[in-house]
Scaffold this active site. Sequence first.
Site, PDB file in Angstrom:
ATOM      1  N   CYS A   2       0.862  -1.168   0.000  1.00 28.02           N
ATOM      2  CA  CYS A   2       0.000   0.000   0.000  1.00 28.02           C
ATOM      3  C   CYS A   2       0.904   1.225   0.000  1.00 28.02           C
ATOM      4  CB  CYS A   2      -0.917   0.011   1.223  1.00 28.02           C
ATOM      5  SG  CYS A   2      -1.986   1.468   1.301  1.00 28.02           S
ATOM      6  N   GLU A 105      -3.939   1.349  -5.888  1.00 28.45           N
ATOM      7  CA  GLU A 105      -2.968   0.383  -6.378  1.00 28.45           C
ATOM      8  C   GLU A 105      -2.874   0.570  -7.887  1.00 28.45           C
ATOM      9  OE1 GLU A 105      -0.216  -1.062  -5.782  1.00 28.45           O
ATOM     10  OE2 GLU A 105      -0.976  -1.722  -3.838  1.00 28.45           O
TER      11      GLU A 105
END
Length: 220
Positions: A2, A105
Amino acid sequence: MCGRFATTLPPDAMAQLFEAAPANDLPPVPNYNVCPTNQIHTIHTEAGARRLTSMRWGFLPHWYKATNGGPLLINARAETIAEKPAFKAACRERRCLIPVSGFYEWTKDEEGARLPWYIQPAGEGPLVFAGVWQDWERDGEAHRTCAIVTCAANDQMAAIHHRMPVILGPEVWGKWLGEEGKGAATLMTPAPEGALRFYRVDRAVNSNRASGPELTCPIE
């Protein structure tokens, strides 16, 4: 992994949700493009009470001689967190919760261009990441720092990336924070299938200087 996320929940709502006393120096919200080294909202337990505080996203081990004294540690792998010198003490003694509205992402197209996706909960409420934290001080400079714990992606998330943050439900917040004895290691698993939803967003978020709610808007 992340590497970017959004936070929109107001601090007073966070304090109520987590039953935590808020600090006075919390970062402003909403922020649709939270980046590494930014100050972020975290919840940890101290002296038997939960605290909502600001921490620097980017864990600084005590041996770093400067904030840029080694790799930028924004994530900690669940599989090795208990063994890595940087994280093993924090994993035992200093765990925290990191509430977010969603995270980003990237995949790549045939030409290698980075294509951003926004991932958010399939239901109501924020996502709550597992985190670890560390106080760091050197030459009069002091920071409380943290990293997000990540694990292998579930089948749904694997379509975008092979890693994902460890996401914790309300029923295990106390266990992760060390309020309910041992067993935190059993929580470092992928989220259930269907717990998340995701969609493509504009490439504007590829810049760490981009801001605004349009960053999380879906595109065709």
